[in-house]
Design an enzyme around this catalytic site. Structure first.
Site, short mmCIF file in Angstrom:
data_model
loop_
_atom_site.label_atom_id
_atom_site.label_comp_id
_atom_site.label_asym_id
_atom_site.label_seq_id
_atom_site.Cartn_x
_atom_site.Cartn_y
_atom_site.Cartn_z
N GLY A 14 0.83 -1.20 0.00
CA GLY A 14 0.00 0.00 0.00
C GLY A 14 0.86 1.24 0.00
O GLY A 14 2.09 1.16 -0.05
N ASP A 46 -11.43 6.23 7.31
CA ASP A 46 -10.99 5.54 6.09
C ASP A 46 -11.65 4.16 5.97
O ASP A 46 -10.98 3.16 5.71
CB ASP A 46 -9.46 5.41 6.07
CG ASP A 46 -8.93 5.20 4.65
OD1 ASP A 46 -9.63 5.53 3.68
OD2 ASP A 46 -7.79 4.70 4.50
#
Length: 368
Positions: free
Chosen positions: A53, A176
């Site tokens: 990521g 998120d």
């Protein structure tokens, strides 16, 4: 009881945050600390990579007691300058819930930073919900989840968020929520992960100040982009949750530039029109009456959650009421719209009305 600060670092500081000082002052909140040699050993020199990521890489590991772990190694050039690292420790260390991933330890040696979590064998929800239209298979694992499992995941994430917003000693707003950050255990029970963008605040506070937009495009609540849409609060997580549930329902991303018809490009609009006209939703895999009821319930809940004005979104405990209640008690919400000419929609009548937010805000305490 509540902790009277928000653990969020100053984004525009010229100097990196003093992470060591923060850890010294809050060691009672922190999980076990490991050195970098321990991290290399538990991951067998980072042999098995689980994912990648913007923050860095995740590797499979094993503790001395035999427990499997997932080790997130933060990129040395991580632009957060330690903010996400501290947020993760400060937030997740305060939690203990079956639908929140457990942080077992951390490592910090100079620029080397790592976070050690319980291992989730089925990875992220993202791998299981996006269907390739051509092959009719899931993009990653060729394993389509049934509606019972999808519904169980939606309820589990709602319970986790309800706990973060109301159940733990300090209110935590995640900021998120998305399929990538929902991890699944061996039985496909969901756990919320990745608290790098989260924010802690006093329980009595309903709104908060933020510095910069927080979240991922496609799931960010409108008020985080433009304050005229409303106050930033725990209702921002509700919006992200609703967008995620609609992706689970449609088994596609909510914005699909490759849709066959232009009317299908934005899935929430397409599915809303079908609901409004009392048409069959025609969702993939929903064949029995029970499956159609689950898909319809998830759709209605998702559409309530993505109302543009945060005042018109249900809280997470109301979301649970809707998911666990009767389909006959659910009303179709107004179509979410960003047009200022549309009159304010009515409050949902599935239960007692959603309490309006307090109007006060508080300043963020920075750690430098």
């Amino acid at each position: 009881m509540g902790v009277g600060v928000c653990y969020i670092l100053r984004r525009r500081s010229k100097n990196p945050p003093n992470v060591e000082e923060f850890l010294r002052n809050h060691m009672s909140l922190s999980p076990k600390r490991y050195n970098y040699f321990d991290v290399r050993k538990m991951t067998n020199s980072f042999k098995e990579k689980l994912g990648q990521g913007g923050y860095g890489s995740v590797f499979k590991g094993q503790l001395l007691d035999g427990r499997l772990v997932a080790v997130k190694v933060l990129d040395k050039t991580n632009k957060g300058d330690g903010e996400e690292f501290v947020n993760e420790i400060a937030s997740i260390s305060k939690t203990c819930h079956v639908n929140i991933v457990a942080l077992l330890g951390f490592c910090i040696e100079g620029p080397k930073k790592a976070l050690i979590y319980e291992f989730m064998p089925n990875g992220s929800l993202e791998k299981f919900i996006y269907i390739d239209k051509l092959s009719k298979t899931v993009f990653h694992d060729h394993h389509q989840l049934g509606w019972d499992t999808l519904f169980k995941i939606a309820v589990g994430v709602a319970r986790g968020l309800e706990y973060l917003h109301r159940g733990c000693c300090t209110r935590i707003v995640h900021f998120d929520i998305k399929p990538h950050n929902i991890l699944l255990d061996q039985d496909f029970n969901p756990k919320i992960s990745d608290f790098g963008m989260s924010k802690l605040c006093l329980k009595k506070e309903s709104t908060m100040s933020t510095m910069g937009t927080r979240g991922t495009i496609g799931y960010i609540a409108p008020e985080l982009v433009l304050r005229t849409f409303g106050k930033v609060s725990h209702k921002s997580d509700v919006y992200s949750y609703g967008m995620m549930v609609l992706e689970m329902v449609g088994q596609r991303r909510n914005v699909d530039a490759g849709a066959d018809n232009t009317s299908e490009i934005y899935f929430p609009n397409w599915i809303y029109k079908r609901l409004e006209q009392l048409e069959e939703l025609g969702l993939c895999g929903a064949t029995t009456e029970d499956e159609k009821e689950l898909s319809r319930k998830m759709t209605i809940v998702g559409l309530w959650c993505i109302q543009v004005d945060p005042l018109h979104r249900p809280s997470m405990n109301k979301v649970l009421d809707m998911l666990e209640g009767r389909i006959e008690d659910l009303e179709i919400p107004p179509m979410p719209t960003f047009s200022s000419s549309v009159p304010n929609p009515p409050m949902p009548t599935f239960s007692s009305s959603v309490s309006p937010l307090h109007q006060e805000t508080f300043s963020t305490i920075s750690i430098s």
